[in-house]
Design an enzyme around this catalytic site. Structure first.
Site, PDB file in Angstrom:
ATOM      1  N   ASP A   1      41.772  48.456  35.547  1.00 31.02           N
ATOM      2  CA  ASP A   1      42.845  47.540  35.158  1.00 31.02           C
ATOM      3  C   ASP A   1      43.194  47.676  33.686  1.00 31.02           C
ATOM      4  O   ASP A   1      43.758  46.775  33.087  1.00 31.02           O
ATOM      5  CB  ASP A   1      42.485  46.091  35.497  1.00 31.02           C
ATOM      6  CG  ASP A   1      41.158  45.667  34.902  1.00 31.02           C
ATOM      7  OD1 ASP A   1      40.511  46.492  34.238  1.00 31.02           O
ATOM      8  OD2 ASP A   1      40.773  44.506  35.107  1.00 31.02           O
ATOM      9  N   LYS A  19      31.575  36.710  24.423  1.00 34.85           N
ATOM     10  CA  LYS A  19      32.404  35.542  24.114  1.00 34.85           C
ATOM     11  C   LYS A  19      31.902  34.776  22.877  1.00 34.85           C
ATOM     12  O   LYS A  19      31.392  33.656  22.958  1.00 34.85           O
ATOM     13  CB  LYS A  19      32.454  34.592  25.323  1.00 34.85           C
ATOM     14  CG  LYS A  19      32.811  35.277  26.630  1.00 34.85           C
ATOM     15  CD  LYS A  19      34.195  34.916  27.087  1.00 34.85           C
ATOM     16  CE  LYS A  19      34.785  35.940  28.037  1.00 34.85           C
ATOM     17  NZ  LYS A  19      34.135  36.188  29.270  1.00 34.85           N
ATOM     18  N   ASP A  27      44.773  45.463  28.916  1.00 39.69           N
ATOM     19  CA  ASP A  27      44.010  45.091  30.103  1.00 39.69           C
ATOM     20  C   ASP A  27      44.902  44.106  30.860  1.00 39.69           C
ATOM     21  O   ASP A  27      45.294  43.083  30.296  1.00 39.69           O
ATOM     22  CB  ASP A  27      42.714  44.433  29.611  1.00 39.69           C
ATOM     23  CG  ASP A  27      41.904  43.800  30.711  1.00 39.69           C
ATOM     24  OD1 ASP A  27      42.469  43.484  31.774  1.00 39.69           O
ATOM     25  OD2 ASP A  27      40.692  43.605  30.502  1.00 39.69           O
TER      26      ASP A  27
HETATM   27  P1  GTP Z   1      39.125  38.763  37.972  1.00 43.00           P
HETATM   28  O1  GTP Z   1      38.733  38.404  39.372  1.00 43.00           O
HETATM   29  O2  GTP Z   1      40.480  38.222  37.609  1.00 43.00           O
HETATM   30  O3  GTP Z   1      38.091  38.478  36.940  1.00 43.00           O
HETATM   31  O4  GTP Z   1      39.333  40.349  37.921  1.00 43.00           O
HETATM   32  P2  GTP Z   1      38.401  41.559  38.383  1.00 43.00           P
HETATM   33  O5  GTP Z   1      37.042  41.160  38.775  1.00 43.00           O
HETATM   34  O6  GTP Z   1      39.219  42.333  39.363  1.00 43.00           O
HETATM   35  O7  GTP Z   1      38.415  42.396  37.058  1.00 43.00           O
HETATM   36  P3  GTP Z   1      37.362  42.567  35.893  1.00 43.00           P
HETATM   37  O8  GTP Z   1      38.155  42.622  34.649  1.00 43.00           O
HETATM   38  O9  GTP Z   1      36.282  41.572  35.976  1.00 43.00           O
HETATM   39  O10 GTP Z   1      36.804  43.985  36.266  1.00 43.00           O
HETATM   40  C1  GTP Z   1      37.028  45.163  35.519  1.00 43.00           C
HETATM   41  C2  GTP Z   1      37.287  46.324  36.473  1.00 43.00           C
HETATM   42  O11 GTP Z   1      36.183  46.480  37.359  1.00 43.00           O
HETATM   43  C3  GTP Z   1      38.502  46.125  37.343  1.00 43.00           C
HETATM   44  O12 GTP Z   1      39.157  47.366  37.448  1.00 43.00           O
HETATM   45  C4  GTP Z   1      37.944  45.693  38.685  1.00 43.00           C
HETATM   46  O13 GTP Z   1      38.738  46.177  39.769  1.00 43.00           O
HETATM   47  C5  GTP Z   1      36.584  46.383  38.699  1.00 43.00           C
HETATM   48  N1  GTP Z   1      35.559  45.607  39.390  1.00 43.00           N
HETATM   49  C6  GTP Z   1      35.129  44.351  39.108  1.00 43.00           C
HETATM   50  N2  GTP Z   1      34.164  43.978  39.965  1.00 43.00           N
HETATM   51  C7  GTP Z   1      33.971  45.028  40.797  1.00 43.00           C
HETATM   52  C8  GTP Z   1      33.100  45.240  41.932  1.00 43.00           C
HETATM   53  O14 GTP Z   1      32.307  44.396  42.322  1.00 43.00           O
HETATM   54  N3  GTP Z   1      33.193  46.463  42.547  1.00 43.00           N
HETATM   55  C9  GTP Z   1      34.077  47.431  42.134  1.00 43.00           C
HETATM   56  N4  GTP Z   1      34.085  48.586  42.811  1.00 43.00           N
HETATM   57  N5  GTP Z   1      34.898  47.243  41.096  1.00 43.00           N
HETATM   58  C10 GTP Z   1      34.847  46.065  40.440  1.00 43.00           C
END
Ligand code: GTP
Length: 370
Positions: A106, A157, A217
């Site tokens: 992302d 944070k 992001d």
């Molecule tokens: P929120 O639910 O809004 O916090 O977003 P997110 O969990 O999709 O994004 P976050 O910024 O926490 O994660 C950063 C990146 O890691 C993003 O590209 C997500 O798609 C990916 N990501 C987060 N958790 C996982 C997971 O459990 N498995 C995989 N494969 N990717 C993950």
């Protein structure tokens, strides 16, 4: 070198846009977000890419297939339950080489990967984390380094008095495979909170690679919105408009001669822009959209197959796929999921987030946002 892209997150903060569509498929300048990342990697000669997925995996596989059309070979590793960022990489371990790249799925960035990989190799690092400066670091995890670039501390944070740097984790990593030895299989594990701090504790060589390159992001709708605007304004090297006020019109689109379009704007394919429509940029209109007579669109992002009725006003909003904004309605500073109908003459509450498939206004006097 292979690259792994993390695309398995829930995208909770981007709801309602991510209820039916994974964050990685959200259109950025009318192409899925992930397509920009894959093409960029292909441009570096990276041919093998692993996508770790969980939430809503089908749309991604359906669009990208084996990756051949995009100049790469794609492998999909799907999690039964979310494994977190480091857990997802551990789960794909057998497909990775001794050294590989990991990208948050992302993050949109112009970060130059070649010097970062060189930096990693020269420092004999086990992990190199890209850094980017931000205005308000309190929302993020800070990374402190010594003068050689070696990470000395992670600070999650921080409160304003703890801020010693404006550099945050930018979500691109070069890793040696052996760092995954410390990650338990099939267990939720995070890079930021678990793996990186534990590498530091055990004295391993973790380095940080700062870069002023464009970075965004798209965690929140406002960030997703800003990314589209930045690209239209030419703030990233990945999209340079021919002119600052360029209005780019897709194949088969028709614009009535009485419409007034001000750029920067991108209009997709097969759109119909009716008489006396006023559109001011920065604005993106998806494919197969129809804007009827006298509609006013200002600084908005409209996804494919949406109909904007006569005399409507859409300002600083994101409108999902297949929506109907009926004649005379007003949508201001709002985010609409896909297949939403705003009934004729309805004035949507400013700041609404409308869930997919809902009808607001008209007979429905319910809450706009649920
Ligand atoms: P929120 O639910 O809004 O916090 O977003 P997110 O969990 O999709 O994004 P976050 O910024 O926490 O994660 C950063 C990146 O890691 C993003 O590209 C997500 O798609 C990916 N990501 C987060 N958790 C996982 C997971 O459990 N498995 C995989 N494969 N990717 C993950």
């Amino acid at each position: 070198m292979k690259a792994l892209i993390l695309v398995g997150g829930q995208g909770t903060r981007l709801r309602p846009l991510t209820i039916n569509m994974p964050k990685a498929m959200m259109p950025v300048l009318n192409r899925p977000f992930l397509e920009h990342a894959i093409r960029r990697l292909a441009g570096y000669g990276i041919r093998e890419i692993i996508l770790t997925q969980g939430h809503l995996s089908q749309p991604i596989e359906g669009y990208f297939g084996d990756g051949g059309q995009f100049g790469v070979s794609l492998r999909y590793v799907v999690e039964n339950s979310p494994l977190g960022t480091a857990g997802a990489v551990k789960n794909a371990e057998k497909h990775l080489g001794d050294r590989f790249l990991v990208l948050n799925g992302d993050v949109f960035t112009d970060l130059d990967l070649a010097p970062m990989i060189r930096f990693h190799r020269e420092r004999k690092a086990v992990a190199t984390i890209s850094l980017t400066p931000v205005e308000d670091p309190t929302r993020y995890g800070l990374i402190e380094t010594d003068p050689s670039g070696r990470v000395s501390r992670f600070l999650e944070k921080p409160s304003p008095d703890q801020i010693t740097t404006d550099m945050i984790n930018a979500g691109t990593y070069v890793l040696e495979r052996r760092v995954l030895d410390g990650v338990p299989p099939q267990t939720q594990w995070s890079f930021e909170r678990q793996l990186f701090p534990s590498l530091l504790e055990s004295g391993q060589r973790v380095f940080a690679y700062p870069s002023p390159a464009y970075w965004m992001d798209i965690g929140h709708p406002k960030d997703y919105f800003q990314l589209n605007i930045d690209l239209l304004k030419g703030r990233s090297s990945q999209h340079i408009p021919a002119r600052p006020d360029e209005v780019s019109l897709g194949e088969g689109s028709q614009v009535d001669e009485t419409a007034r379009l001000t750029g920067p704007a991108l209009i997709g394919r097969s759109c119909r822009i009716g008489p006396k429509v006023t559109m001011s940029g920065p604005t993106v209109i998806g494919d197969n959209c129809r804007l009827d007579e006298g509609a006013i669109i200002e600084e908005s992002i409209i996804w494919h197959d949406t109909h904007i009725g006569a005399g409507t006003r859409v300002v600083r909003s994101i409108i999902g796929e297949g929506c109907h904004i009926e004649a005379g309605s007003i949508v201001n500073d709002s985010v609409l999921g896909d297949n939403v109908t705003v009934a004729a003459g309805h004035r949507l509450k400013v700041g609404s987030r409308v869930w997919p498939g809902k009808t607001v206004g008209g007979e429905d006097k319910g809450d706009d946002t649920a």
